[in-house]
Design an enzyme around this catalytic site. Structure first.
Site, PDB file in Angstrom:
ATOM      1  N   LYS A  13       0.724  -1.115   0.160  1.00 35.06           N
ATOM      2  CA  LYS A  13       0.007   0.255  -0.069  1.00 35.06           C
ATOM      3  C   LYS A  13       0.913   1.308  -0.084  1.00 35.06           C
ATOM      4  CE  LYS A  13       1.392   1.490   3.796  1.00 35.06           C
ATOM      5  NZ  LYS A  13       2.030   1.381   4.836  1.00 35.06           N
ATOM      6  N   SER A 136       7.966 -12.032  -1.881  1.00 35.51           N
ATOM      7  CA  SER A 136       7.329 -10.800  -2.113  1.00 35.51           C
ATOM      8  C   SER A 136       7.914  -9.885  -3.162  1.00 35.51           C
ATOM      9  CB  SER A 136       7.433  -9.855  -1.105  1.00 35.51           C
ATOM     10  OG  SER A 136       6.487  -8.665  -1.033  1.00 35.51           O
ATOM     11  N   GLY A 141      10.211  -3.563   4.747  1.00 34.97           N
ATOM     12  CA  GLY A 141      10.604  -2.579   5.993  1.00 34.97           C
ATOM     13  C   GLY A 141      10.887  -1.264   5.074  1.00 34.97           C
ATOM     14  N   ALA A 142      10.043  -0.717   3.939  1.00 28.43           N
ATOM     15  CA  ALA A 142      10.416   0.557   3.429  1.00 28.43           C
ATOM     16  C   ALA A 142       9.131   1.283   3.413  1.00 28.43           C
ATOM     17  CB  ALA A 142      10.930   0.271   1.853  1.00 28.43           C
ATOM     18  N   GLY A 143       8.242   1.085   4.011  1.00 28.50           N
ATOM     19  CA  GLY A 143       6.924   1.931   4.155  1.00 28.50           C
ATOM     20  C   GLY A 143       5.755   1.451   3.177  1.00 28.50           C
ATOM     21  N   LEU A 144       6.078   0.420   2.458  1.00 30.99           N
ATOM     22  CA  LEU A 144       4.995  -0.051   1.574  1.00 30.99           C
ATOM     23  C   LEU A 144       4.114  -1.237   1.955  1.00 30.99           C
ATOM     24  CD1 LEU A 144       7.081   0.259  -1.573  1.00 30.99           C
ATOM     25  CD2 LEU A 144       5.800   1.950  -0.743  1.00 30.99           C
ATOM     26  N   GLY A 145       4.146  -1.534   3.283  1.00 34.53           N
ATOM     27  CA  GLY A 145       3.270  -2.262   3.722  1.00 34.53           C
ATOM     28  C   GLY A 145       3.570  -3.647   3.619  1.00 34.53           C
ATOM     29  N   SER A 146       4.784  -4.089   3.385  1.00 34.31           N
ATOM     30  CA  SER A 146       5.398  -5.603   3.417  1.00 34.31           C
ATOM     31  C   SER A 146       4.883  -6.323   4.554  1.00 34.31           C
ATOM     32  CB  SER A 146       6.899  -5.470   3.310  1.00 34.31           C
ATOM     33  OG  SER A 146       7.578  -5.286   4.442  1.00 34.31           O
ATOM     34  N   SER A 147       4.755  -5.694   5.629  1.00 32.76           N
ATOM     35  CA  SER A 147       4.488  -6.471   7.002  1.00 32.76           C
ATOM     36  C   SER A 147       3.003  -6.928   6.885  1.00 32.76           C
ATOM     37  CB  SER A 147       4.796  -5.778   8.306  1.00 32.76           C
ATOM     38  OG  SER A 147       3.850  -4.697   8.309  1.00 32.76           O
ATOM     39  N   ASP A 205      -3.039  -0.777   7.272  1.00 29.96           N
ATOM     40  CA  ASP A 205      -2.182  -1.352   6.153  1.00 29.96           C
ATOM     41  C   ASP A 205      -2.496  -2.879   5.874  1.00 29.96           C
ATOM     42  OD1 ASP A 205      -0.470   0.533   6.396  1.00 29.96           O
ATOM     43  OD2 ASP A 205       1.190  -0.355   7.292  1.00 29.96           O
TER      44      ASP A 205
END
Ligand SMILES: Nc1ncnc2c1ncn2[C@@H]1O[C@H](COP(=O)(O)OP(=O)(O)OP(=O)(O)O)[C@@H](O)[C@H]1O
Ligand SMILES: C[C@@](O)(CCO)CC(=O)[O-]
Ligand SMILES: [Mg+2]
Length: 397
Positions: A13, A136, A141-147, A205
């Site tokens: 996201k 993925s 961990g770069a702000g794009l909702g990977s978690s 997220d």
């Protein structure tokens, strides 16, 4: 016993406005990204549960009787309405050999997997004998909702294997989605997974990862945006690593320390999200350049606010300066502290201008790419509907 091989995916996201403020009950506007996390689910050897997470270097396998015994100790009252307790997480850490307080990606990913697997199977079924692989397209961990994309895929797979939701993909279909009710359950469990990774997530997220599209999120209330124009966005990854958990905790500390100073900033971010929603919903599907100056100003103001909250970073300042030198406007997206920024590309931006901005950003050591927003939420796929690239990535065992 689970007998089918299936693949599911969830999108990352972009938060247009409202990151951090949303954790404190303010409005956020978020859109699904055309970069996805894929989970391959396969029948496993009887009595074994295996997980492979190549993005974070995890490859683990456990005997299911051993997991059942652990589940008996920790998961008696597991429910999607309850957050994971400190005792439960301590017991899982001890079992997995993860040191207390470890926050490395592989530790958090393993912990979230174990928690979701044991909690979901305690409520709906048996510990499954399956092989799970997650790969993925999103940077971790770069702000794009990977978690969240990871947690949504895990929730969907584990709920399906345990029989809590259906397997909606019929023979001959290339993709399928779940019912609203099933999506609500997936979203609730994904939120629990996010809690293991983040500590105190707002839930925005995982909501985007589950429902996709473009939505407004406030205090658990999810409202799809009525109309979203086609926005061209340049995404730039500064590649500076950061942890959402640490950044969210830092903002909380600052608000506790200076409430009278920080609360008005949160209120202003809330107002930006609300005004931005009105502007987006009033814009035509293919907006012309005159609609953009207000959106650009919102980006500039919010970027300053996020710096005040303490989640900026010199790399993000650099990103904003470089794009400003090409008359483009940017802000950080997600938790900040490094990670990614977004730049609005109005329709009259010429391709050479975009190219020049990209070149300057790459010269800073950043990576950037243009993106489409509004991708579908969590989806089941038949293998033949997947691209060769995804199939190749999922072929690693
Ligand atoms: N593909 C993946 N496989 C396994 N674990 C993953 C994967 N992607 C993310 N994670 C887990 O999520 C953590 C990163 O989450 P974090 O919330 O810090 O960043 P993010 O979700 O990419 O950014 P943001 O929350 O700002 O959108 C990693 O440390 C790891 O534990
Ligand atoms: C920083 C934050 O607002 C967004 C992270 O993508 C955290 C959250 O909402 O859970
Ligand atoms: Mg996250």
């Amino acid at each position: 016993m689970w007998a089918r091989e299936l693949v599911m995916s969830a999108p990352g996201k972009v938060i247009l406005h409202g990151e951090h403020a949303v954790v404190l009950g303010k409005v956020a506007l978020a859109v699904a990204l055309d970069l996805r996390t894929f989970l391959r689910l396969r029948p496993g050897a009887e009595g074994r549960l295996s997980v492979s997470l190549p993005g974070v270097g995890v490859r683990r396998s456990w005997d299911t009787p051993e997991l059942r015994a652990l589940r008996g100790r920790i998961a008696a009252d597991c429910d999607e309405s309850k957050p994971p307790s400190l005792e439960q997480l301590d017991a899982l850490r001890e079992f997995a050999g993860i040191a207390a307080g470890a926050s490395a990606p592989e530790s958090l990913a393993t912990l979230a997997f174990l928690y979701m697997c044991l909690a979901i199977s305690a409520k709906y079924g048996d510990v499954p004998s399956v092989d799970i692989l997650v790969w993925s397209e999103l940077p971790t961990g770069a702000g794009l909702g990977s978690s969240a994309a990871y947690a949504v895929c895990l929730a969907a797979a584990l709920l399906m294997v345990c029989g809590a939701i259906s397997c909606p993909l019929q023979e001959g279909e290339s993709t399928a989605r779940w019912t609203e009710e099933e999506l609500t359950l997936i979203n609730s469990w994904a939120f629990r997974g996010e809690q293991v990774i983040h500590g105190n997530p707002s839930g925005v997220d995982n909501a985007v990862g589950t429902w996709g599209g473009a939505l407004r999120y406030q205090a658990g209330k999810i409202t799809p945006l009525k109309r979203v124009p086609t926005l061209r966005i340049l995404l730039t990854n500064t590649k500076v690593p950061r942890s959402t958990k640490v950044l969210v905790a830092g903002v909380k500390e600052k608000i506790l320390k200076f409430p009278a100073i920080m609360n008005p900033v949160l209120d202003s971010i809330d107002a930006i999200s609300q005004e931005c929603q009105s502007v987006l919903e009033a814009m035509p599907a293919n907006p012309s350049p005159e609609h953009y100056p207000v959106l650009e100003e919102f980006f500039d103001i919010n970027q300053h606010h996020l710096n005040v909250l303490g989640v900026g970073h010199p790399s993000l300042d650099r990103l904003c300066q470089v794009t400003a030198s090409h008359s483009l406007h940017s802000k950080l997206t997600g938790a900040g502290g490094g990670g990614c920024g977004i730049t609005l590309l109005p329709p009259d931006t010429s391709p050479p201008a975009v190219e020049a901005a990209k070149q300057d950003l790459c010269a800073c050591g950043f990576e950037c790419w243009e993106t489409k927003i509004g991708a579908p939420g969590v989806t089941l796929h038949s293998c033949c509907s997947l691209s060769a690239r995804v199939l190749h990535a999922l072929a690693q065992s």
